[in-house]
Every structure is written in C-alpha cells, then in structure tokens.
Design a protein around this motif. Structure first.
Motif, mmCIF file in Angstrom:
data_model
loop_
_atom_site.group_PDB
_atom_site.id
_atom_site.type_symbol
_atom_site.label_atom_id
_atom_site.label_comp_id
_atom_site.label_asym_id
_atom_site.label_seq_id
_atom_site.Cartn_x
_atom_site.Cartn_y
_atom_site.Cartn_z
ATOM 1 N N LEU A 57 -2.903 10.152 12.383
ATOM 2 C CA LEU A 57 -4.182 9.548 12.022
ATOM 3 C C LEU A 57 -4.495 9.728 10.528
ATOM 4 N N VAL A 58 -4.332 10.937 10.056
ATOM 5 C CA VAL A 58 -4.667 11.210 8.652
ATOM 6 C C VAL A 58 -3.758 10.448 7.693
ATOM 7 N N PRO A 59 -2.411 10.491 7.848
ATOM 8 C CA PRO A 59 -1.563 9.700 6.946
ATOM 9 C C PRO A 59 -1.872 8.204 6.969
ATOM 10 N N THR A 60 -2.197 7.708 8.163
ATOM 11 C CA THR A 60 -2.508 6.278 8.261
ATOM 12 C C THR A 60 -3.787 5.949 7.514
ATOM 13 N N LEU A 61 -4.793 6.789 7.687
ATOM 14 C CA LEU A 61 -6.050 6.553 6.983
ATOM 15 C C LEU A 61 -5.868 6.647 5.469
ATOM 16 N N VAL A 62 -5.023 7.581 5.031
ATOM 17 C CA VAL A 62 -4.741 7.691 3.597
ATOM 18 C C VAL A 62 -4.098 6.408 3.080
ATOM 19 N N LEU A 63 -3.131 5.915 3.817
ATOM 20 C CA LEU A 63 -2.448 4.683 3.421
ATOM 21 C C LEU A 63 -3.411 3.504 3.370
ATOM 22 N N VAL A 64 -4.236 3.375 4.402
ATOM 23 C CA VAL A 64 -5.173 2.262 4.466
ATOM 24 C C VAL A 64 -6.208 2.368 3.349
ATOM 25 N N CYS A 65 -6.701 3.574 3.094
ATOM 26 C CA CYS A 65 -7.733 3.749 2.057
ATOM 27 C C CYS A 65 -7.203 3.380 0.672
ATOM 28 N N PHE A 66 -5.987 3.844 0.369
ATOM 29 C CA PHE A 66 -5.430 3.496 -0.932
ATOM 30 C C PHE A 66 -5.131 1.989 -1.040
ATOM 31 N N VAL A 85 -6.844 -0.396 0.487
ATOM 32 C CA VAL A 85 -8.138 -1.052 0.307
ATOM 33 C C VAL A 85 -8.611 -0.887 -1.142
ATOM 34 N N ALA A 86 -8.398 0.310 -1.697
ATOM 35 C CA ALA A 86 -8.789 0.540 -3.085
ATOM 36 C C ALA A 86 -8.005 -0.365 -4.035
ATOM 37 N N SER A 87 -6.711 -0.529 -3.761
ATOM 38 C CA SER A 87 -5.888 -1.409 -4.601
ATOM 39 C C SER A 87 -6.352 -2.856 -4.506
ATOM 40 N N THR A 93 -1.658 2.099 -10.760
ATOM 41 C CA THR A 93 -1.654 3.568 -10.666
ATOM 42 C C THR A 93 -2.148 4.030 -9.301
ATOM 43 N N VAL A 94 -3.274 3.431 -8.846
ATOM 44 C CA VAL A 94 -3.823 3.772 -7.529
ATOM 45 C C VAL A 94 -2.829 3.437 -6.431
ATOM 46 N N PHE A 95 -2.208 2.279 -6.529
ATOM 47 C CA PHE A 95 -1.245 1.859 -5.514
ATOM 48 C C PHE A 95 -0.050 2.818 -5.467
ATOM 49 N N THR A 96 0.435 3.202 -6.646
ATOM 50 C CA THR A 96 1.582 4.115 -6.709
ATOM 51 C C THR A 96 1.227 5.480 -6.144
ATOM 52 N N ILE A 97 0.089 6.001 -6.558
ATOM 53 C CA ILE A 97 -0.347 7.313 -6.051
ATOM 54 C C ILE A 97 -0.565 7.246 -4.546
ATOM 55 N N GLY A 98 -1.164 6.138 -4.092
ATOM 56 C CA GLY A 98 -1.414 5.992 -2.662
ATOM 57 C C GLY A 98 -0.135 5.984 -1.853
ATOM 58 N N ILE A 99 0.882 5.282 -2.339
ATOM 59 C CA ILE A 99 2.158 5.255 -1.627
ATOM 60 C C ILE A 99 2.770 6.653 -1.568
ATOM 61 N N ILE A 100 2.733 7.350 -2.711
ATOM 62 C CA ILE A 100 3.321 8.689 -2.749
ATOM 63 C C ILE A 100 2.586 9.639 -1.797
ATOM 64 N N ILE A 101 1.246 9.652 -1.877
ATOM 65 C CA ILE A 101 0.465 10.555 -1.021
ATOM 66 C C ILE A 101 0.644 10.196 0.449
ATOM 67 N N SER A 102 0.687 8.895 0.741
ATOM 68 C CA SER A 102 0.853 8.473 2.140
ATOM 69 C C SER A 102 2.194 8.934 2.694
ATOM 70 N N VAL A 103 3.247 8.769 1.902
ATOM 71 C CA VAL A 103 4.566 9.193 2.359
ATOM 72 C C VAL A 103 4.595 10.711 2.576
ATOM 73 N N LEU A 104 4.015 11.460 1.626
ATOM 74 C CA LEU A 104 3.969 12.915 1.785
ATOM 75 C C LEU A 104 3.149 13.311 3.011
ATOM 76 N N SER A 105 2.053 12.588 3.260
ATOM 77 C CA SER A 105 1.212 12.870 4.413
ATOM 78 C C SER A 105 1.992 12.667 5.731
ATOM 79 N N PHE A 106 2.754 11.557 5.771
ATOM 80 C CA PHE A 106 3.549 11.293 6.975
ATOM 81 C C PHE A 106 4.600 12.382 7.166
ATOM 82 N N ILE A 107 5.211 12.822 6.070
ATOM 83 C CA ILE A 107 6.244 13.864 6.179
ATOM 84 C C ILE A 107 5.626 15.174 6.692
#
Length: 393
Positions: free
Chosen positions: A276-285, A287-289, A373-387
C-alpha cells in the motif's frame, strides 16, 4: 526541256528524302519548291525568253541540293550535283554554265550581274516579303540550333532578323520591289514592335533590379531584421520542444496511475497490504509530475485590451495577441498604424515581444526541470519502497 524539269523535280525530291538530315527544318524540299514557284512568278512578270526561264527553273531546283553534302559552301556542291545530273541530257555547255552561275548567285551577299541572277536571288529570299515569314524564320532558327551552328535567344533572333531586313537584304527585280516590299515592311514593323516589347520588359526588369539594389543598399537594418526573425523562430522552436516534453511527462504519468489503480489496488484489499505505501508513493509522485507538467503548458490569461495612452507611452506590446484579442478592430488598426509610422517603435515592439517570449520560456523550462526532478525522485523512492516492502514481509 519540260521533261528535264519534271525529272529534276523528281530527282531533287528523292535526293532530299534519302540524303538530307531531318535537322534541316528550313532548307529542304518545301523551301526549294517555294523558291521554284517564286521563280516562276518572277519569270512571268519579266521579259526573259523561254530558254532562260527554263534554265532559271532548273537552277532553282538544284540551288540547295548541296546541303545533302555539307552546310558551309553548299553552293559549290549544288553545282556539282546539277552538273552530274544534267550531263546525261546532253545539255549545251553554255546552258550548263548559266545554270551553275545562277546557283552560285544564291550565295548570300553575292551581287547579281544580270537579270537572271536578280530573279533567282529574289526568289530565294521571297519569304521576307510573304505572310509566312514568321513561320519560316522560326524554322531557320531551329535548324541552326539542331545543326549546332548557332543558338539564338528570342531577343537575339529578333535583332538578327531586323538587321537582315534593314541592312543586309534588298529586292532587285522591279516586280519584287513593287509587290513584295510592302509585306516585307509589315514583317519588319512586327519585328520592331516585338523588339520594343522586349526592350520595355528588359527596362522594367532592370529598373526593378536597380530599385531592389537601392533599397538593399539603403537599408542597413536588414541584418537587424534577420537577427529578430531568426531569434524569434528559435524561441518558438524552443517553446514547441518544451510543450512536447510536458506532453510526454503527462502521458507517462497518466499511464502509471492507470496501471496502479487498475491492477494494484484490488490486490491491496486482500493479502498484499504491505504494498500500500509504495503504491501510494508512486501515485503521489506521478500526480505531482502531472500537475507540474500542466502548469508548464498552462497559458497565462491576459486582459486582451490596452488604452491609447499605453500605446503612446509605449507601455504595451501591440504585436502580442493576448494584448488585443478583446479590442475592436478600429482601435487595433489605429495602434498598428502608430507603430508603422515610427521605425523605432517597431523595433521596440519586437524587442518587447522577444523579451516576453523569453520570460515565458524561462517559466516553462524551470517548471519542466522541477517536473523531471520530481518524476525522477518519485521513481527512485517508489522502487526503494517496493524493495523495502518485499524485504519486510
């Protein structure tokens, strides 16, 4: 003698068919036949005897046969062909010499020595005094081109024909002078009219070229205009590139959100709540992008009108549509006329337009940089969250 003339006619026709090049559009059997007819016309209005008339007609038939051998000096070749053909008819030497002399008299520039030479010369150049002069003249021009002798432009050919009719040619016999000179003068008049038209056209083109050169020399600001034009075009291209990049980000993030909502959320309701948390992080970033990309392409709304005082004080860019789209046409026309009456004002408006476009570009690219920048950070954080989520299970 009539049998010899008929045989000569047939012989010349067959000779031209077999040996004359197709490039001879003027000096061919048709021309020879016209010369024979004109010779007969002149004979019928002169006081020569029958024997001389027959010899003249034979000379007229043979006078251009030498073209089957060569172009330059064809008269001598025509004499040889005539002698070879007529000797089989046991013609008297004196008559043969008369025919040969008349053939040689057709060489342009030859001064006739008697009436026979005058008649055949006038017959050979009779087209100068005929209504078909223009047609035969163009045939001769095309012939010279096809034979690689000389190629004339339209203007040069007209001038050459004018020189021919005025300086180089004249009719000799009384009949030709009386009956063909008038048509010759008409043909000359038409040539002169064509020359005048061409000269007027050339004069207009020359004046236009001089005027263009004058304005080019008198307008040192052409380079300045080129700078404005090139710079504005480059800025517009940069704006298009920015819009394209924003559209790419919009599409990518919209796809990510669609996939997340369609495939992952149903799984989160059951056994995969740790995602749930990784998915929400991905979606939030994402939406921000999307929001930032929309902001970078979002147009600014302007009031769309200006006052006369603003125009007079040069406080408004009249060339930008956002400043006049709500104004009546008459007021906008007045403002444009104010600009066009003042060259400095025109350049100032262009400078203002360029500056405004630069400000818009700066805003677009700044927002695009933040978006990437937001999109890149969001992808990185989302991937780390899933891991981390997978490792924590």
């Amino acid at each position: 003698m009539e049998d010899i003339i008929a045989a000569t006619d047939h012989f010349v026709l067959e000779l031209f068919k077999k040996k004359l090049s197709g490039h001879f559009l003027y000096h061919n059997y048709h021309h020879t036949n016209r010369v024979v007819k004109c010779t007969k016309e002149l004979i019928g209005n002169s006081e020569i005897n029958v024997k001389q008339a027959d010899l003249l007609i034979l000379a007229a038939w043979f006078h251009d046969t030498g073209y089957t051998v060569k172009y330059q000096g064809h008269e001598a070749e025509s004499v040889k062909i005539a002698h070879s053909f007529l000797e089989s008819y046991s013609m008297e030497i004196e008559d043969m010499e008369t025919i040969e002399r008349c053939i040689k008299a057709t060489k342009f520039g030859h001064k006739p020595t008697d009436l026979l030479e005058e008649i055949i010369q006038d017959a050979d150049t009779a087209h100068f005094g005929k209504d078909y002069f223009g047609e035969t003249s163009e045939l001769l021009r095309s012939e010279l081109k096809l034979l690689n002798i000389q190629e004339y432009t339209t203007e040069a050919w007209i001038m050459e024909n004018i020189r021919m009719l005025t300086d180089k040619h004249r009719f000799h016999t009384d009949y030709a002078v009386k009956n063909w000179s008038q048509a010759k003068n008409i043909n000359l008049k038409e040539l002169l009219e064509k020359e005048n038209v061409i000269q007027e056209k050339l004069a207009r083109e020359d004046a236009k070229a001089q005027l263009k050169a004058h304005y080019k020399n008198e307008s040192p600001d052409r380079s300045i205009q080129s700078v404005y034009r090139i710079t504005l075009r480059n800025h517009i291209k940069l704006s298009d590139i920015a819009d394209t990049k924003a559209n790419i980000l919009l599409s990518v993030n919209a796809i990510i959100i669609s996939l997340a909502l369609a495939n992952m959320l149903p799984e989160l309701e059951t056994t995969n709540q740790y995602l749930l948390v990784p998915t929400l992080v991905l979606v939030c970033f994402s939406v921000a992008s999307i929001i930032l990309a929309i902001m970078s392409t979002r147009p600014n709304v302007t009031k769309g009108e200006f006052t006369k005082d603003e125009v007079k004080k040069r406080q408004v860019n009249v060339l930008f549509f956002g400043n006049f789209h709500k104004m009546p046409f008459d007021q906008f026309k007045w403002a444009m006329l104010q600009i066009m009456d003042d060259q400095d004002y025109i350049y100032e408006a262009l400078i203002r337009d360029l500056h405004s476009l630069g400000i818009v570009l700066n805003r677009k690219y700044k927002l695009l940089r933040i978006t990437y920048t937001v999109f890149t950070i969001g992808i990185i954080i989302s991937v780390l969250s899933f891991i981390i989520a997978f490792l924590a299970v």
